[in-house]
Design a protein around this motif. Structure first.
Motif, PDB file in Angstrom:
ATOM      1  N   LEU A   1       0.825  -1.209   0.000  1.00  0.00           N
ATOM      2  CA  LEU A   1       0.000   0.000   0.000  1.00  0.00           C
ATOM      3  C   LEU A   1       0.859   1.260   0.000  1.00  0.00           C
ATOM      4  O   LEU A   1       0.582   2.223  -0.716  1.00  0.00           O
ATOM      5  CB  LEU A   1      -0.927   0.001   1.212  1.00  0.00           C
ATOM      6  CG  LEU A   1      -1.939  -1.149   1.284  1.00  0.00           C
ATOM      7  CD1 LEU A   1      -2.707  -1.103   2.604  1.00  0.00           C
ATOM      8  CD2 LEU A   1      -2.912  -1.090   0.111  1.00  0.00           C
ATOM      9  N   LEU A   2       1.918   1.249   0.799  1.00  0.00           N
ATOM     10  CA  LEU A   2       2.763   2.436   0.925  1.00  0.00           C
ATOM     11  C   LEU A   2       3.454   2.776  -0.388  1.00  0.00           C
ATOM     12  O   LEU A   2       3.656   3.953  -0.702  1.00  0.00           O
ATOM     13  CB  LEU A   2       3.800   2.219   2.027  1.00  0.00           C
ATOM     14  CG  LEU A   2       3.237   2.179   3.450  1.00  0.00           C
ATOM     15  CD1 LEU A   2       4.288   1.673   4.428  1.00  0.00           C
ATOM     16  CD2 LEU A   2       2.740   3.570   3.874  1.00  0.00           C
ATOM     17  N   ASN A   3       3.826   1.771  -1.160  1.00  0.00           N
ATOM     18  CA  ASN A   3       4.456   2.021  -2.458  1.00  0.00           C
ATOM     19  C   ASN A   3       3.544   2.831  -3.373  1.00  0.00           C
ATOM     20  O   ASN A   3       4.027   3.632  -4.188  1.00  0.00           O
ATOM     21  CB  ASN A   3       4.829   0.693  -3.131  1.00  0.00           C
ATOM     22  CG  ASN A   3       6.238   0.248  -2.784  1.00  0.00           C
ATOM     23  OD1 ASN A   3       7.190   0.997  -2.981  1.00  0.00           O
ATOM     24  ND2 ASN A   3       6.375  -0.955  -2.252  1.00  0.00           N
ATOM     25  N   ASP A   4       2.241   2.617  -3.253  1.00  0.00           N
ATOM     26  CA  ASP A   4       1.282   3.371  -4.065  1.00  0.00           C
ATOM     27  C   ASP A   4       1.111   4.802  -3.567  1.00  0.00           C
ATOM     28  O   ASP A   4       0.776   5.701  -4.339  1.00  0.00           O
ATOM     29  CB  ASP A   4      -0.083   2.679  -4.059  1.00  0.00           C
ATOM     30  CG  ASP A   4      -0.070   1.350  -4.795  1.00  0.00           C
ATOM     31  OD1 ASP A   4       0.845   1.143  -5.617  1.00  0.00           O
ATOM     32  OD2 ASP A   4      -0.968   0.526  -4.533  1.00  0.00           O
TER      33      ASP A   4
ATOM     34  N   GLY B   1       5.228  15.735  -1.558  1.00  0.00           N
ATOM     35  CA  GLY B   1       5.207  17.118  -1.104  1.00  0.00           C
ATOM     36  C   GLY B   1       4.479  17.328   0.201  1.00  0.00           C
ATOM     37  O   GLY B   1       4.391  18.468   0.677  1.00  0.00           O
ATOM     38  N   THR B   2       3.959  16.251   0.799  1.00  0.00           N
ATOM     39  CA  THR B   2       3.230  16.370   2.060  1.00  0.00           C
ATOM     40  C   THR B   2       3.951  15.596   3.161  1.00  0.00           C
ATOM     41  O   THR B   2       4.827  14.772   2.902  1.00  0.00           O
ATOM     42  CB  THR B   2       1.805  15.817   1.927  1.00  0.00           C
ATOM     43  OG1 THR B   2       1.873  14.382   1.790  1.00  0.00           O
ATOM     44  CG2 THR B   2       1.098  16.403   0.714  1.00  0.00           C
ATOM     45  N   ASP B   3       3.533  15.865   4.401  1.00  0.00           N
ATOM     46  CA  ASP B   3       4.093  15.122   5.529  1.00  0.00           C
ATOM     47  C   ASP B   3       3.779  13.630   5.425  1.00  0.00           C
ATOM     48  O   ASP B   3       4.557  12.787   5.879  1.00  0.00           O
ATOM     49  CB  ASP B   3       3.549  15.673   6.855  1.00  0.00           C
ATOM     50  CG  ASP B   3       4.102  17.060   7.162  1.00  0.00           C
ATOM     51  OD1 ASP B   3       5.141  17.425   6.581  1.00  0.00           O
ATOM     52  OD2 ASP B   3       3.497  17.772   7.988  1.00  0.00           O
ATOM     53  N   LYS B   4       2.655  13.330   4.816  1.00  0.00           N
ATOM     54  CA  LYS B   4       2.267  11.927   4.677  1.00  0.00           C
ATOM     55  C   LYS B   4       3.201  11.183   3.722  1.00  0.00           C
ATOM     56  O   LYS B   4       3.414   9.976   3.875  1.00  0.00           O
ATOM     57  CB  LYS B   4       0.816  11.810   4.213  1.00  0.00           C
ATOM     58  CG  LYS B   4      -0.192  12.188   5.294  1.00  0.00           C
ATOM     59  CD  LYS B   4      -1.612  12.087   4.814  1.00  0.00           C
ATOM     60  CE  LYS B   4      -2.579  12.459   5.939  1.00  0.00           C
ATOM     61  NZ  LYS B   4      -3.987  12.431   5.501  1.00  0.00           N
ATOM     62  N   ALA B   5       3.747  11.892   2.748  1.00  0.00           N
ATOM     63  CA  ALA B   5       4.718  11.278   1.839  1.00  0.00           C
ATOM     64  C   ALA B   5       5.976  10.910   2.610  1.00  0.00           C
ATOM     65  O   ALA B   5       6.543   9.825   2.428  1.00  0.00           O
ATOM     66  CB  ALA B   5       5.055  12.230   0.698  1.00  0.00           C
ATOM     67  N   GLN B   6       6.403  11.807   3.491  1.00  0.00           N
ATOM     68  CA  GLN B   6       7.566  11.529   4.331  1.00  0.00           C
ATOM     69  C   GLN B   6       7.328  10.298   5.202  1.00  0.00           C
ATOM     70  O   GLN B   6       8.149   9.376   5.248  1.00  0.00           O
ATOM     71  CB  GLN B   6       7.864  12.719   5.242  1.00  0.00           C
ATOM     72  CG  GLN B   6       8.552  13.880   4.587  1.00  0.00           C
ATOM     73  CD  GLN B   6       9.182  14.799   5.612  1.00  0.00           C
ATOM     74  OE1 GLN B   6       9.904  14.346   6.497  1.00  0.00           O
ATOM     75  NE2 GLN B   6       8.903  16.092   5.503  1.00  0.00           N
TER      76      GLN B   6
END
Length: 277
Positions: A52-55, A62-67
Motif C-alpha cells: 500500500l505504501l508504495n502506491d 510534497g506532504t508530511d504523509k509522503a515523508q
C-alpha cells in the motif's frame, strides 16, 4: 474529525478481511488506503503495508504523509529483513528530505540495514564498506544523537570484520610459505597494512605474531648474504612484540623465535665465509 474516525474504522475492518484488502489495493481513496497501511504496519503485517505504501509515496508527494509513508516503507523492508531494499529506501528518504522529520532515523537505519546484511568475513565485503560509509555519515551529521553509541559499536564491529578478513589472508600466506613465491613477505606486508589501517583492532596481537613468524621464516629461507640482516630484523620484531604484549598467549613462541634467531645470527658471524660484518 468525524470523517477521520470513519476512515480509521474502515481501515480496521479492512485488516480483518482478506477480501477487503484486495479492494483497498484498487481503491483511489488514498486517505483510507493510508490508514489501512498504518494499521497493517502497527500489527506487523509489513508485506501488505509495503504494498500500500508504495502506491502512496507518489500520491502524497510534497506532504508530511509522503515523508511518513516513505519512512514506514523503509521500516517495513527492515522488519521483513530485506536489508538491501530497506537501506536503499532510507537513503532515498534522506536524499529527498535532508531536513525531514525522520532524517536522523533514516540515516541511522540505512547504516544498520547494511550492517545486518554484511556476510561472514571470507565472502565479499561490499556491504561492509557501504555500512561503514553510512554509519560514519550518520555520526558526522548527528554527533550528539542518542543512537551514537550503538552506531559506533557497529562501526567498530565492521572494522574488526575487515581486519579479520585480512587476518585470514595472512594465515593463508603464512601457511603457503614459499609455494610459488615469497608468501612470508606477503603475510608480513598484509599484516602491517592491516595494523596501519586499523591500529586499535582486537586482532592486533594475532597480526603481530604473524609478522614475527614471517620475518623469522624469511630469514631462515634467505640466501646467505641476506640471512644476517633478516635475523636481526626478526630480533627487532621480537622486542617490539614483547614490549607491546608482555603477557601474550604467544610469548613462549616469540621467545623461541628470539633465541633461535640469536643463535643462528651468532653462527653466521662465526663463519666468515658466509657472513661479514
Amino acid at each position: 474529525m468525524k470523517k477521520n474516525i470513519i476512515i480509521i474504522l474502515l481501515a480496521a475492518f479492512a485488516f480483518s478481511s482478506c477480501g477487503e484488502y484486495n479492494k483497498v489495493l484498487q481503491s483511489t481513496d488514498y486517505e483510507y488506503k493510508y490508514e489501512v497501511a498504518k494499521t497493517y504496519f502497527s500489527r506487523g503485517k509489513y508485506n501488505k503495508s509495503a504494498s500500500l505504501l508504495n502506491d502512496l509515496i507518489t500520491v502524497f508527494k510534497g506532504t508530511d504523509k509522503a515523508q511518513e509513508s516513505l519512512y514506514m516503507l523503509g521500516m517495513c523492508y527492515y522488519n521483513m529483513k530485506d536489508y538491501q531494499t530497506s537501506a536503499q529506501t532510507f537513503i532515498t528518504y534522506y536524499k529527498a528530505y535532508p531536513n525531514g522529520t525522520y532524517t536522523e532515523l533514516a540515516r541511522y537505519h540505512a547504516g544498520k540495514s547494511y550492517y545486518l546484511d554484511t556476510p561472514e568475513p571470507r565472502l565479499d565485503q561490499s556491504s561492509t564498506y557501504l555500512a561503514m560509509q553510512e554509519l560514519q555519515a550518520f555520526l558526522d551529521y548527528y554527533p550528539q544523537s542518542v543512537m551514537k553509541p550503538e552506531a559506533q559499536k557497529m562501526l567498530f564491529n565492521l572494522q574488526d570484520k575487515l581486519v579479520y578478513k585480512e587476518l585470514l589472508s595472512c594465515r593463508l600466506y603464512y601457511n603457503l610459505g614459499n609455494y610459488m613465491g615469497n608468501n612470508y613477505l606477503s603475510c608480513s606486508i598484509t599484516a602491517q597494512n592491516a595494523l596501519k589501517d586499523y591500529p586499535y583492532t582486537k586482532y592486533r596481537e594475532d597480526l603481530s605474531i604473524l609478522i614475527l613468524r614471517s620475518k623469522y621464516e624469511m630469514a631462515d629461507y634467505s640466501i646467505n648474504t641476506k640471512k644476517g640482516e633478516r635475523y636481526r630484523d626478526a630480533i627487532d620484531e621480537y622486542y617490539s612484540f614483547k614490549n607491546e604484549f608482555p603477557e601474550s598467549k604467544y610469548l613462549a613462541e616469540a621467545e623461541k623465535i628470539f633465541e633461535e634467531s640469536k643463535l643462528k645470527l651468532k653462527d653466521l658471524k662465526n663463519d666468515n665465509s658466509e657472513f661479514s660484518e
